[in-house]
Every structure is written in C-alpha cells, then in structure tokens.
Design a protein around this motif. Structure first.
Motif: not given
Length: 395
Positions: A278-293
C-alpha cells in the motif's frame, strides 16, 4: 478503481453489513455506520497478499525492515515529516496501542484529556484503565468547531498527565491547523503534559493540509507520541497493523518493554505485505479515492439538506465521516434514535455515543458507492415526509 461499483458484503461476517441487528436491533436497517470502506483494497495490495496465500505456509513471521523503509518514506513524502526507521514501534491497531501508552506513561487515577465529542473507544481506554477523564469540549462557533484553548489550559492546570489528541478529528472532521496545534504544544510544554496524537486518518484529507502534531511541536519542550496506520487509508482495518512514532528513545524503550511484558509484537504476514504494498504502490488509488470522497460529501450535503431542511451537514476537512446536526428536528436523543431506526430504517452512528456534546448529531460514513448514499437519503427523506404529514394531521 471504480468506487461506484457495488460489492456485496453481506454474509462475509462484515461488522457493518452483518451485525447491524446486534447493534441496532434489526437486520433491515441500511448500514452507514462502521468506519470502514465498501471498496476493495488497491490491486497491488491484493497481489501481495495473494503471493502469501499461494505460498501456503503461515508460520511465525518476522517484520521485514523493508516495511519500515516504506513507512518512513510514505510519511516523509505524504506529510513532509522526517521520521527514521528506529523511531517506529509496530502494534496490532491504534486503539490497543493507545491503551498500552496509557498504561506505560500514566498511573491509575491520573488524568487523561479528551476533546469531546470524540471517537467513543477513547472513553473506554481511559475508564477501563482506571484513569481519570478530563474533558475539553470543542467550541461550536459560526465558523465551525474549534479547540477551547482556555478550557484546555484549565484541564492541564488541574493536573492532567496526558492529552489524547484526535487529528484529524473523529467525528467532527476537523483538520487542525498548525497554529491550533502549536497552541496545544505551548500549553503542554507549560504544564508538562504528554501529547499522544491519534493520526490514523492523516492520509484522508479533503481540504487543508494535515500537519503531524510532532512536526508542529518542533521548537517546544513537549513530549509527543504519534499513532498512525495504513488501515483507514487503504481499508485494511481487519489486518490489525499500526505503528507508534516516538521522539524520545527512553520513552520508546519503556513502551517496548511494556509490550514485551504483554507478549505483543508478532505480526500477521498478510498485514506486513499489505501495508508495504500500500505504501509503495497505493498513491494513485488514494488520490482517486479522495476525489470520490469529496464528491460524495458534496452530494450528501446537497441531497440531505434538500430532503430535510432542518438537517445541517458539516463538511469534513478530513476523514470519510460526516457529522450531521439534526437538533432542529426537536427530538431528544432517545426519540432521534427511535426515529432513525423505526421510521427511517437506517443504521447511523448516534452522536451521543461520542459524548454528551454529540446529542442531536449523527455520523454518516460516505466511503461507499453513490447509490448507497442515495438509498440512505431516500429512507431519511421518506421518514421525514411521513413525520411532517403526521404532525400536520395532529395539529
């Protein structure tokens, strides 16, 4: 990641979906309560866990140094906070970590400050450990909720030994500014109060910037201990992995000794590989999540305030939890509970469980597909309309 894709979580032993009846008395309620997400974890996390599963051996596991590397790099990149691997102590969840911190650094009867209304397990941590609860209620202003600095000083002056800071704040959703955090640091320095900062929602910032309390407190002679985890960020709560960041080596050694006395420390191999991925490869997923939230928060506010004019949605600056003021409905806490369950058929987190100051509020989780919000709002709207009609007939 399609965050509007509906995934069936029923019959998976999901607390949110399968145990509403145990908590609220009915399995027919629409669940918007537990603070987890209705989304799959990032694909790299699933792939890493699949490799462990395919290997098929689940013997005793040692935490790899690479997890510490990934964790400190994440903190540095995400929060501009330089933390070394040696400052980390891994733990099986932030709540257990805080309980052990209370046991290590305070004695029975000593005071712990909570800024209420606040995450309700905090009360249990204080009371079950036989410490004295000191309350520093947040101030409600026209600009939103703020810290009552004068009252906080009174609590510290009265002899409290520890402040349990919730940053970002759950359930209010405040992301404390650096100035606010420095006000706390100045008082903690003055009265020699240890600040334990729960920053489990630090990555879920919808507006503003999260400043780690320890970073804000640089330049102040105050001891700070920070609790963080990948669990809320990447929906990994059930894997039970978190970590504590220490600034003082002596305190860290005392805490590690306490954990050893209680045989705390062996990690689940799924948890370690998931966290590192998650910490190495999760940045793009998190940025998309924040848009959705952010979109879900705006959508909920628009839809709910249109459906129930007396409802006031307080937009969170952080977390995926939305604090909603229903006091204008004119119901006491028992009446509001019954109305939500029996009339609306929704399972929300009742505001009063976060402290007396939360009476008349509810907390809604928006980490879900948009259709999930639609169903919750529909039920609330229809219940409200029936209530208005009934009141009209009675009058």
């Amino acid at each position: 990641m399609d965050f509007n894709k509906v995934l069936d979580r029923k019959n998976t032993n999901s607390m949110k979906w399968d145990f509403a009846a145990e908590r609220y008395g009915s399995s027919e309620l629409w669940p918007m309560w537990v603070a987890d997400m209705d989304f799959q974890a990032p694909q790299p996390v699933l792939d890493a866990m699949q490799e462990v599963l395919d290997h098929g051996i689940f013997g005793y596991h040692r935490r790899p140094e690479s997890l510490k590397d990934a964790t400190t790099e994440w903190i540095r990149t995400r929060h501009s906070w330089n933390v070394s691997n040696e400052q980390l102590v891994f733990t099986p969840g932030v709540v257990p970590a805080i309980s052990h911190l209370i046991q290590t650094f305070t004695e029975k009867g000593e005071g712990v400050i909570l800024q209420t209304p606040v995450y309700y397990p905090f009360y249990m941590l204080v009371n079950n450990n036989e410490r004295t609860l000191y309350k520093n209620p947040l101030k409600e202003t026209d600009e939103g909720f703020t810290i009552d600095v004068e009252n906080l000083e009174e609590q510290m002056k009265a002899g409290a030994k520890m402040l349990l800071l919730c940053s970002p704040h759950n359930p209010i959703g405040r992301v404390w500014t650096e100035e606010e955090l420095q006000q706390i640091a100045a008082l903690a320095e003055k009265y020699n109060v240890l600040v334990v900062s729960d920053e489990i929602h630090a990555d879920l910032i919808l507006s503003g910037v999260h400043v780690p309390f320890s970073k804000a407190a640089e330049g102040y002679d105050v001891e700070t201990i920070t609790c963080m985890a990948p669990s809320k960020t990447f929906n990994l709560a059930a894997l039970q992995l978190s970590y504590v960041v220490f600034e003082k080596k002596a305190s860290q050694k005392a805490y590690e000794a306490h954990l050893q006395r209680n045989f705390v420390g062996i990690d689940n191999p799924f948890a370690t590989v998931a966290a590192e991925a998650a910490y190495r490869h999760g940045t793009e997923w998190l940025e998309e999540l924040l848009v959705h939230l952010r979109e879900n928060v705006d959508y909920l506010k628009d839809q709910l305030e249109s459906a129930i004019p007396e409802a006031h949605v307080i937009k969170p600056e952080g977390t995926y939890l939305v604090w909603i003021d229903l006091r204008d409905l004119g119901m006491d806490k028992k009446e509001l509970e019954e109305w939500l369950r029996q009339e609306a058929g929704v399972a929300l987190s009742d505001g009063h469980i976060f402290g007396d100051e939360g009476a008349g509020f509810v907390r809604i989780n928006v980490a879900c597909p948009r259709t999930h919000i639609d169903e919750g709002v529909r039920r609330l709207k229809e219940a409200y309309e029936r209530t208005i009609q009934a009141a009209g007939r009675k009058s």
